[in-house]
Design a protein around this motif. Structure first.
Motif, PDB file in Angstrom:
ATOM      1  N   LYS A 196       0.828  -1.207   0.000  1.00  0.00           N
ATOM      2  CA  LYS A 196       0.000   0.000   0.000  1.00  0.00           C
ATOM      3  C   LYS A 196       0.863   1.258   0.000  1.00  0.00           C
ATOM      4  O   LYS A 196       0.478   2.287  -0.555  1.00  0.00           O
ATOM      5  CB  LYS A 196      -0.934  -0.003   1.203  1.00  0.00           C
ATOM      6  CG  LYS A 196      -2.052   1.015   1.080  1.00  0.00           C
ATOM      7  CD  LYS A 196      -3.199   0.724   2.023  1.00  0.00           C
ATOM      8  CE  LYS A 196      -4.361   1.680   1.773  1.00  0.00           C
ATOM      9  NZ  LYS A 196      -5.522   1.380   2.645  1.00  0.00           N
ATOM     10  N   LEU A 197       2.033   1.185   0.616  1.00  0.00           N
ATOM     11  CA  LEU A 197       2.953   2.324   0.578  1.00  0.00           C
ATOM     12  C   LEU A 197       3.532   2.485  -0.832  1.00  0.00           C
ATOM     13  O   LEU A 197       3.654   3.604  -1.333  1.00  0.00           O
ATOM     14  CB  LEU A 197       4.082   2.129   1.602  1.00  0.00           C
ATOM     15  CG  LEU A 197       3.670   2.078   3.074  1.00  0.00           C
ATOM     16  CD1 LEU A 197       4.904   1.939   3.955  1.00  0.00           C
ATOM     17  CD2 LEU A 197       2.871   3.313   3.476  1.00  0.00           C
ATOM     18  N   VAL A 198       3.881   1.360  -1.452  1.00  0.00           N
ATOM     19  CA  VAL A 198       4.356   1.413  -2.844  1.00  0.00           C
ATOM     20  C   VAL A 198       3.267   1.988  -3.744  1.00  0.00           C
ATOM     21  O   VAL A 198       3.536   2.787  -4.643  1.00  0.00           O
ATOM     22  CB  VAL A 198       4.770   0.009  -3.335  1.00  0.00           C
ATOM     23  CG1 VAL A 198       5.079   0.027  -4.835  1.00  0.00           C
ATOM     24  CG2 VAL A 198       5.984  -0.498  -2.558  1.00  0.00           C
ATOM     25  N   GLY A 199       2.025   1.595  -3.470  1.00  0.00           N
ATOM     26  CA  GLY A 199       0.905   2.068  -4.276  1.00  0.00           C
ATOM     27  C   GLY A 199       0.783   3.579  -4.319  1.00  0.00           C
ATOM     28  O   GLY A 199       0.322   4.145  -5.316  1.00  0.00           O
ATOM     29  N   ALA A 200       1.199   4.250  -3.235  1.00  0.00           N
ATOM     30  CA  ALA A 200       1.130   5.707  -3.217  1.00  0.00           C
ATOM     31  C   ALA A 200       2.070   6.333  -4.242  1.00  0.00           C
ATOM     32  O   ALA A 200       1.838   7.447  -4.721  1.00  0.00           O
ATOM     33  CB  ALA A 200       1.456   6.231  -1.824  1.00  0.00           C
ATOM     34  N   TYR A 201       3.150   5.623  -4.583  1.00  0.00           N
ATOM     35  CA  TYR A 201       4.116   6.141  -5.553  1.00  0.00           C
ATOM     36  C   TYR A 201       3.780   5.766  -6.998  1.00  0.00           C
ATOM     37  O   TYR A 201       4.360   6.336  -7.926  1.00  0.00           O
ATOM     38  CB  TYR A 201       5.521   5.616  -5.231  1.00  0.00           C
ATOM     39  CG  TYR A 201       6.175   6.271  -4.039  1.00  0.00           C
ATOM     40  CD1 TYR A 201       6.683   7.569  -4.127  1.00  0.00           C
ATOM     41  CD2 TYR A 201       6.295   5.602  -2.829  1.00  0.00           C
ATOM     42  CE1 TYR A 201       7.291   8.166  -3.035  1.00  0.00           C
ATOM     43  CE2 TYR A 201       6.899   6.187  -1.736  1.00  0.00           C
ATOM     44  CZ  TYR A 201       7.397   7.476  -1.836  1.00  0.00           C
ATOM     45  OH  TYR A 201       8.005   8.073  -0.757  1.00  0.00           O
ATOM     46  N   ILE A 202       2.871   4.818  -7.182  1.00  0.00           N
ATOM     47  CA  ILE A 202       2.571   4.345  -8.535  1.00  0.00           C
ATOM     48  C   ILE A 202       2.111   5.462  -9.473  1.00  0.00           C
ATOM     49  O   ILE A 202       2.602   5.567 -10.610  1.00  0.00           O
ATOM     50  CB  ILE A 202       1.535   3.206  -8.499  1.00  0.00           C
ATOM     51  CG1 ILE A 202       2.124   1.968  -7.789  1.00  0.00           C
ATOM     52  CG2 ILE A 202       1.083   2.837  -9.910  1.00  0.00           C
ATOM     53  CD1 ILE A 202       3.351   1.412  -8.454  1.00  0.00           C
ATOM     54  N   PRO A 203       1.171   6.343  -9.064  1.00  0.00           N
ATOM     55  CA  PRO A 203       0.779   7.421  -9.980  1.00  0.00           C
ATOM     56  C   PRO A 203       1.947   8.318 -10.381  1.00  0.00           C
ATOM     57  O   PRO A 203       2.022   8.768 -11.525  1.00  0.00           O
ATOM     58  CB  PRO A 203      -0.264   8.207  -9.172  1.00  0.00           C
ATOM     59  CG  PRO A 203      -0.809   7.215  -8.199  1.00  0.00           C
ATOM     60  CD  PRO A 203       0.350   6.356  -7.826  1.00  0.00           C
ATOM     61  N   LEU A 204       2.872   8.570  -9.441  1.00  0.00           N
ATOM     62  CA  LEU A 204       4.053   9.374  -9.750  1.00  0.00           C
ATOM     63  C   LEU A 204       4.892   8.694 -10.823  1.00  0.00           C
ATOM     64  O   LEU A 204       5.336   9.337 -11.785  1.00  0.00           O
ATOM     65  CB  LEU A 204       4.887   9.582  -8.491  1.00  0.00           C
ATOM     66  CG  LEU A 204       6.224  10.314  -8.674  1.00  0.00           C
ATOM     67  CD1 LEU A 204       5.993  11.799  -8.915  1.00  0.00           C
ATOM     68  CD2 LEU A 204       7.120  10.106  -7.449  1.00  0.00           C
ATOM     69  N   LEU A 205       5.121   7.397 -10.667  1.00  0.00           N
ATOM     70  CA  LEU A 205       5.943   6.657 -11.618  1.00  0.00           C
ATOM     71  C   LEU A 205       5.255   6.580 -12.989  1.00  0.00           C
ATOM     72  O   LEU A 205       5.900   6.765 -14.028  1.00  0.00           O
ATOM     73  CB  LEU A 205       6.224   5.249 -11.090  1.00  0.00           C
ATOM     74  CG  LEU A 205       6.896   5.174  -9.714  1.00  0.00           C
ATOM     75  CD1 LEU A 205       7.137   3.723  -9.317  1.00  0.00           C
ATOM     76  CD2 LEU A 205       8.198   5.959  -9.704  1.00  0.00           C
TER      77      LEU A 205
END
Length: 323
Positions: A66-75
């Motif tokens: 879920k923490l990784v998921g927060a960065y997905i839109p940025l990537l």
């Protein structure tokens, strides 16, 4: 398309290619950074899970995914920006072709909305880990969702309007839709920035002692605040561009796109990349867990040595003695 011109200038090929290279380097570097720091944090969490000591099972925390998921839109946004400038470069060499024009128009409009989604999500997770949801402007349960939904609405309007702008007959209607989408983004970001300022100055007044026992959250909040301003400024300039229309000053000078859009979004990605080792959300969670365990041990009457007060875990890998 007849004699219809997509641009009121000769598009700069060199600038487009330069930003293709820059966004390619940044995007893949950010992907690598998120992978590296998420794997490190997962290793720490796995040790905590396997130890089953103290009050770890009861602490407030997120699954690493879920923490990784927060960065997905940025990537994804970085890759969209990259594709947008590839389209921009192709369009510079074929300025009478509709396809490359539509690609670069739509993708360069929507990429910042993806960055915004990461900013909203990181802020929501940050507040949750600090037990500070009470000082959110929106109800804590819906705070992130409301901002993300506003962001999605802005994205859809900008994408739809950007596609319509390829047609001579629909250009004005498309421009109006994009303008509305940009104003939606501006409104939500204005409210969000106010929320960030309130959060920063009121967080120490909440009942929880967690913010006083962690340090990284301040740097991440500052990063999110600076990047929020970058997107806000970019959106204001682009809104003025579409209000002025095809014959306006901004539309007639390509450097506005590179100074107030490409450069701003480049700086946003750079800021995330260079601050990742210091203030990523994985580190904030680790600090929050350590602080929660320390407080739980203190309330339970467990003696914690002074030298261990700020770090219950030795190098993030092994549990220090609780007594």
């Amino acid at each position: 398309m007849g004699d219809y011109d997509f641009y009121s200038y000769n598009s700069n090929k060199g600038a487009a290619v330069a930003f293709v290279v820059l966004f390619a380097l940044l995007s893949f570097a950010l992907i690598a950074a998120v992978i590296v720091y998420s794997r490190r944090s997962k290793a720490v969490c796995d040790v905590w899970d396997s130890s089953s000591r103290g009050n770890y099972e009861q602490v407030r925390k997120y699954p690493i995914g879920k923490l990784v998921g927060a960065y997905i839109p940025l990537l994804v946004g970085g890759l969209v920006e990259l594709a947008g400038y590839i389209g921009r470069a192709a369009s510079a060499w074929n300025q009478d072709k509709m396809g490359p024009y539509i690609v670069q128009t739509v993708l360069l409009l929507i990429a910042p909305t993806l960055y915004a989604a990461t900013i909203y999500m990181l802020f929501g997770r940050l507040a949750h880990l600090l037990f500070a949801e009470k000082i959110m402007i929106m109800p804590a349960r819906w705070n992130t969702l409301i901002f993300v939904l506003g962001d999605v609405a802005s994205l859809l309007m900008q994408a739809a309007g950007g596609g319509m702008m390829a047609g001579e007959d629909s250009r004005k209607a498309g421009s109006d839709i994009v303008t509305v989408g940009l104003f939606v983004q501006i409104a939500f970001f204005g409210l969000f920035i106010i929320n960030e300022f309130i959060f920063y100055f009121k967080v120490y007044k909440i009942e929880s002692d967690i913010p006083r026992r962690t340090n990284t959250w301040r740097a991440l909040n500052l990063t999110l605040l600076v990047n929020s301003f970058l997107i806000l400024i970019r959106s204001i300039v682009r809104a003025i561009e579409f209000i002025e229309g095809y014959s306006g000053y901004i539309e007639g000078h390509e450097w506005f796109l590179y100074v107030f859009d490409a450069l701003q979004m480049f700086l946003l990605l750079v800021s995330f990349l260079i601050t990742m080792p210091l203030n990523n959300i994985f580190k904030i969670q680790e600090e929050s867990v350590v602080a929660q365990l320390h407080l739980a041990n203190t309330r339970a009457g467990v003696v914690v040595k002074e030298e261990d007060s700020d770090d219950i875990f030795d190098d993030g890998n092994e549990l220090k003695p609780e007594v």
